[in-house]
Design a protein around this motif. Sequence first.
Motif, PDB file in Angstrom:
ATOM      1  N   LYS A   2       0.666  -1.129   0.069  1.00 38.54           N
ATOM      2  CA  LYS A   2       0.049  -0.119  -0.061  1.00 38.54           C
ATOM      3  C   LYS A   2       0.798   1.388  -0.021  1.00 38.54           C
ATOM      4  O   LYS A   2       0.609   2.306  -0.640  1.00 38.54           O
ATOM      5  CB  LYS A   2      -0.941  -0.173   1.338  1.00 38.54           C
ATOM      6  CG  LYS A   2      -2.186  -1.112   1.256  1.00 38.54           C
ATOM      7  CD  LYS A   2      -2.959  -1.008   2.178  1.00 38.54           C
ATOM      8  CE  LYS A   2      -4.114  -1.906   1.840  1.00 38.54           C
ATOM      9  NZ  LYS A   2      -5.230  -1.779   2.868  1.00 38.54           N
ATOM     10  N   LEU A   3       1.995   1.244   0.710  1.00 42.06           N
ATOM     11  CA  LEU A   3       2.858   2.405   0.618  1.00 42.06           C
ATOM     12  C   LEU A   3       3.380   2.506  -0.580  1.00 42.06           C
ATOM     13  O   LEU A   3       3.370   3.868  -1.131  1.00 42.06           O
ATOM     14  CB  LEU A   3       3.795   2.076   1.802  1.00 42.06           C
ATOM     15  CG  LEU A   3       5.083   3.233   1.880  1.00 42.06           C
ATOM     16  CD1 LEU A   3       4.356   4.512   2.313  1.00 42.06           C
ATOM     17  CD2 LEU A   3       6.213   2.866   2.935  1.00 42.06           C
ATOM     18  N   ALA A   4       3.729   1.561  -1.171  1.00 44.11           N
ATOM     19  CA  ALA A   4       4.201   1.591  -2.764  1.00 44.11           C
ATOM     20  C   ALA A   4       3.271   2.164  -3.565  1.00 44.11           C
ATOM     21  O   ALA A   4       3.509   3.059  -4.396  1.00 44.11           O
ATOM     22  CB  ALA A   4       4.757   0.268  -3.271  1.00 44.11           C
TER      23      ALA A   4
ATOM     24  N   ILE B 288      -1.158  12.834   1.871  1.00 48.20           N
ATOM     25  CA  ILE B 288      -0.641  12.434   3.128  1.00 48.20           C
ATOM     26  C   ILE B 288      -0.453  10.805   3.390  1.00 48.20           C
ATOM     27  O   ILE B 288      -1.815  10.314   3.265  1.00 48.20           O
ATOM     28  CB  ILE B 288      -1.318  13.096   4.242  1.00 48.20           C
ATOM     29  CG1 ILE B 288      -1.332  14.740   4.049  1.00 48.20           C
ATOM     30  CG2 ILE B 288      -0.557  13.081   5.509  1.00 48.20           C
ATOM     31  CD1 ILE B 288      -2.633  15.588   4.227  1.00 48.20           C
ATOM     32  N   VAL B 289       0.445  10.439   3.821  1.00 54.15           N
ATOM     33  CA  VAL B 289       0.461   8.931   4.279  1.00 54.15           C
ATOM     34  C   VAL B 289      -0.010   8.734   5.609  1.00 54.15           C
ATOM     35  O   VAL B 289       0.441   9.299   6.601  1.00 54.15           O
ATOM     36  CB  VAL B 289       1.904   8.393   4.081  1.00 54.15           C
ATOM     37  CG1 VAL B 289       1.807   6.983   4.169  1.00 54.15           C
ATOM     38  CG2 VAL B 289       2.253   8.531   2.442  1.00 54.15           C
ATOM     39  N   GLY B 290      -0.934   7.805   5.841  1.00 55.27           N
ATOM     40  CA  GLY B 290      -1.556   7.349   7.101  1.00 55.27           C
ATOM     41  C   GLY B 290      -0.903   6.033   7.407  1.00 55.27           C
ATOM     42  O   GLY B 290      -0.350   5.158   6.485  1.00 55.27           O
ATOM     43  N   PHE B 291      -1.101   5.466   8.499  1.00 57.10           N
ATOM     44  CA  PHE B 291      -0.748   4.182   8.789  1.00 57.10           C
ATOM     45  C   PHE B 291      -2.008   3.563   9.825  1.00 57.10           C
ATOM     46  O   PHE B 291      -2.445   4.433  10.819  1.00 57.10           O
ATOM     47  CB  PHE B 291       0.556   4.380   9.684  1.00 57.10           C
ATOM     48  CG  PHE B 291       0.964   2.708  10.482  1.00 57.10           C
ATOM     49  CD1 PHE B 291       1.712   1.969   9.659  1.00 57.10           C
ATOM     50  CD2 PHE B 291       0.592   2.429  11.591  1.00 57.10           C
ATOM     51  CE1 PHE B 291       2.223   0.878  10.128  1.00 57.10           C
ATOM     52  CE2 PHE B 291       0.753   1.463  12.239  1.00 57.10           C
ATOM     53  CZ  PHE B 291       1.472   0.351  11.368  1.00 57.10           C
ATOM     54  N   GLN B 292      -2.293   2.360   9.729  1.00 58.51           N
ATOM     55  CA  GLN B 292      -3.175   1.883  10.632  1.00 58.51           C
ATOM     56  C   GLN B 292      -2.935   0.435  10.617  1.00 58.51           C
ATOM     57  O   GLN B 292      -2.871  -0.348   9.734  1.00 58.51           O
ATOM     58  CB  GLN B 292      -4.628   2.004   9.954  1.00 58.51           C
ATOM     59  CG  GLN B 292      -5.681   1.511  10.824  1.00 58.51           C
ATOM     60  CD  GLN B 292      -7.032   1.765  10.302  1.00 58.51           C
ATOM     61  OE1 GLN B 292      -7.362   2.058   9.076  1.00 58.51           O
ATOM     62  NE2 GLN B 292      -8.159   1.949  11.188  1.00 58.51           N
ATOM     63  N   ASN B 293      -3.178   0.009  12.126  1.00 59.37           N
ATOM     64  CA  ASN B 293      -2.902  -1.208  12.582  1.00 59.37           C
ATOM     65  C   ASN B 293      -1.450  -1.612  12.775  1.00 59.37           C
ATOM     66  O   ASN B 293      -0.783  -2.351  11.876  1.00 59.37           O
ATOM     67  CB  ASN B 293      -3.482  -2.230  11.807  1.00 59.37           C
ATOM     68  CG  ASN B 293      -3.914  -3.664  12.652  1.00 59.37           C
ATOM     69  OD1 ASN B 293      -3.624  -3.787  13.709  1.00 59.37           O
ATOM     70  ND2 ASN B 293      -4.828  -4.524  11.922  1.00 59.37           N
ATOM     71  N   ALA B 294      -1.026  -1.853  13.960  1.00 56.60           N
ATOM     72  CA  ALA B 294       0.507  -2.096  14.367  1.00 56.60           C
ATOM     73  C   ALA B 294       0.557  -3.586  14.342  1.00 56.60           C
ATOM     74  O   ALA B 294       1.676  -4.063  14.636  1.00 56.60           O
ATOM     75  CB  ALA B 294       0.517  -1.376  15.796  1.00 56.60           C
ATOM     76  N   ARG B 295      -0.470  -4.452  13.932  1.00 56.76           N
ATOM     77  CA  ARG B 295      -0.231  -5.776  13.604  1.00 56.76           C
ATOM     78  C   ARG B 295       0.984  -5.927  12.723  1.00 56.76           C
ATOM     79  O   ARG B 295       1.663  -6.924  12.748  1.00 56.76           O
ATOM     80  CB  ARG B 295      -1.578  -6.343  13.164  1.00 56.76           C
ATOM     81  CG  ARG B 295      -1.245  -7.981  12.981  1.00 56.76           C
ATOM     82  CD  ARG B 295      -2.685  -8.546  12.929  1.00 56.76           C
ATOM     83  NE  ARG B 295      -3.065  -8.591  11.271  1.00 56.76           N
ATOM     84  CZ  ARG B 295      -2.651  -9.444  10.227  1.00 56.76           C
ATOM     85  NH1 ARG B 295      -2.018 -10.348  10.605  1.00 56.76           N
ATOM     86  NH2 ARG B 295      -3.158  -9.181   9.026  1.00 56.76           N
ATOM     87  N   SER B 296       1.144  -4.961  11.559  1.00 57.01           N
ATOM     88  CA  SER B 296       2.132  -5.141  10.929  1.00 57.01           C
ATOM     89  C   SER B 296       3.447  -4.699  11.262  1.00 57.01           C
ATOM     90  O   SER B 296       4.707  -5.076  10.599  1.00 57.01           O
ATOM     91  CB  SER B 296       1.981  -4.238   9.384  1.00 57.01           C
ATOM     92  OG  SER B 296       1.786  -2.657  10.112  1.00 57.01           O
ATOM     93  N   LEU B 297       3.452  -4.395  12.726  1.00 57.97           N
ATOM     94  CA  LEU B 297       4.899  -4.133  13.259  1.00 57.97           C
ATOM     95  C   LEU B 297       5.243  -5.393  14.275  1.00 57.97           C
ATOM     96  O   LEU B 297       6.530  -5.164  14.799  1.00 57.97           O
ATOM     97  CB  LEU B 297       4.834  -2.692  14.067  1.00 57.97           C
ATOM     98  CG  LEU B 297       4.365  -1.670  13.495  1.00 57.97           C
ATOM     99  CD1 LEU B 297       4.243  -0.534  14.468  1.00 57.97           C
ATOM    100  CD2 LEU B 297       5.070  -1.301  12.351  1.00 57.97           C
ATOM    101  N   GLY B 298       4.409  -6.335  14.359  1.00 57.02           N
ATOM    102  CA  GLY B 298       4.718  -7.288  15.335  1.00 57.02           C
ATOM    103  C   GLY B 298       4.664  -6.742  16.807  1.00 57.02           C
ATOM    104  O   GLY B 298       3.838  -6.085  17.373  1.00 57.02           O
ATOM    105  N   LYS B 299       5.971  -6.879  17.343  1.00 57.17           N
ATOM    106  CA  LYS B 299       6.386  -6.074  18.637  1.00 57.17           C
ATOM    107  C   LYS B 299       7.498  -5.167  18.667  1.00 57.17           C
ATOM    108  O   LYS B 299       7.953  -4.853  19.558  1.00 57.17           O
ATOM    109  CB  LYS B 299       6.568  -7.267  19.560  1.00 57.17           C
ATOM    110  CG  LYS B 299       5.399  -8.245  19.719  1.00 57.17           C
ATOM    111  CD  LYS B 299       5.893  -9.315  20.813  1.00 57.17           C
ATOM    112  CE  LYS B 299       4.594 -10.259  21.035  1.00 57.17           C
ATOM    113  NZ  LYS B 299       4.867 -11.482  22.115  1.00 57.17           N
ATOM    114  N   ASP B 300       7.652  -4.485  17.283  1.00 54.85           N
ATOM    115  CA  ASP B 300       8.857  -3.654  17.136  1.00 54.85           C
ATOM    116  C   ASP B 300       8.513  -2.161  17.236  1.00 54.85           C
ATOM    117  O   ASP B 300       8.252  -1.809  16.182  1.00 54.85           O
ATOM    118  CB  ASP B 300       9.550  -4.179  15.687  1.00 54.85           C
ATOM    119  CG  ASP B 300      10.848  -3.483  15.640  1.00 54.85           C
ATOM    120  OD1 ASP B 300      11.186  -2.574  16.371  1.00 54.85           O
ATOM    121  OD2 ASP B 300      11.599  -4.115  14.776  1.00 54.85           O
ATOM    122  N   VAL B 301       8.463  -1.548  18.188  1.00 52.24           N
ATOM    123  CA  VAL B 301       8.060  -0.108  18.238  1.00 52.24           C
ATOM    124  C   VAL B 301       9.310   0.552  17.266  1.00 52.24           C
ATOM    125  O   VAL B 301       8.508   1.713  16.816  1.00 52.24           O
ATOM    126  CB  VAL B 301       8.330   0.165  19.360  1.00 52.24           C
ATOM    127  CG1 VAL B 301       7.958   1.854  19.782  1.00 52.24           C
ATOM    128  CG2 VAL B 301       7.360  -0.337  20.586  1.00 52.24           C
TER     129      VAL B 301
END
Length: 409
Positions: A106-108, A142-155
């Motif tokens: 999605k970012l791409a 403007i780029v948004g971000f939703q759902n930290a599931r895509s980060l796993g546990k990496d802040v």
Amino acid sequence: MRPFILNSLLGATAALALLPAAVTAKEPATVDAAEIHARVLSLDGHADVLLPLTPSRYALPQGGSRVDLPHLTAGGVDAIVLSVAVGPGPRDAAGVAAARRDADAKLAKIRGFASANPTRVGLALTPADVTRLHGAGKVAVIVGFQNARSLGKDVSQLDTFYREGARVFGLTHAGHNDFADSSRPGDAPASEHGGLSPLGRQAVARLNDLGALIDVSQLSDAAFAQTLQLTRAPVAATHSNARALIDDARNLSDAELDAIKANGGIVQVTPFSAYVHRITDADRARLATVRTRHGLPASFVTYSDGAAALPADKRDAALDDLSRNRPRGTLAEYIDHLDHIARRIGWQHVGIGTDFDHGAGVTGFDSEAEAGNVTAELVRRGYTEPQIAAIWSGNFLRVWAAAQAAAKR
């Protein structure tokens, strides 16, 4: 493109401060809503991105996006937050990797949207970029971000997405993740972390430090309250409505609206039928028939209840059928929510966030091409041009600027 009616964010704030706190003034009967819409900077604070494998129910009935350049141009929409969003799913290593692939795709696509249309579209990293791009006759993305599931546990991956241009961050979608509880837990217990997990608390602090705008839509009530206690900057609920009108966990209670006002933040109202339309007995009977056709219980709270648990080869067919048959809200019902929020906490804390391309759309506002209908309805209800300009973009730009001003890098 149209000139922005407010020359600068500072000027906008000063001008808005002179206006009444409640909606009281009436535009003259001769006011042309189309002309007002042509003058104000229109900004959609949250929309999704369609990928090749996105289920067809999220696209227009004839196929295609509600937020592509032709629809943005037809509706006179000058700026949009396109979200790098992922849905619910497994949180093991394979699930996180799959979610990250979706997020990266999605970012791409967002970047490709700008690069493929360099004379008409530009990426915005600051509120000043929005006004600059608008002045150059370009749509600001403007780029948004939703759902930290895509980060796993990496802040630390929040920093990565910020470096890649994301500026608006929501920690949850449907389903809990390792950062926070969701307002829509699905088949999981209502609470996993009691709100924010320790990772979520770290994330709030880090997003403040980065100067990112925190999005509190989709959080559980406890996670919402904890985020507002922890943040040192105003927040945005980028696609939320009023629980006083439709009692759904995705909507905000009056107490939560009051908290956003006290925080200096904004609620961007979404034309999502499930959150603005009060379901009728006829609606319920029709959906019960559809549900039983797919082996689901006839009774339900949300029309898609239980569908996520169906076998994969049956799930999309059930959800597509339910989506085709779900009741549709109207533009008037949508603006009823905006009105309620404006009267409760002031029009200075209200905006527009459609959630198009992820299931949103009501009769009269089913794509960006119909954005002018929103302005027309606001005029009909007595909102003035400066108030409409604030609702469409001025309030969001103010809150985003305040979040950036709180950065500690």
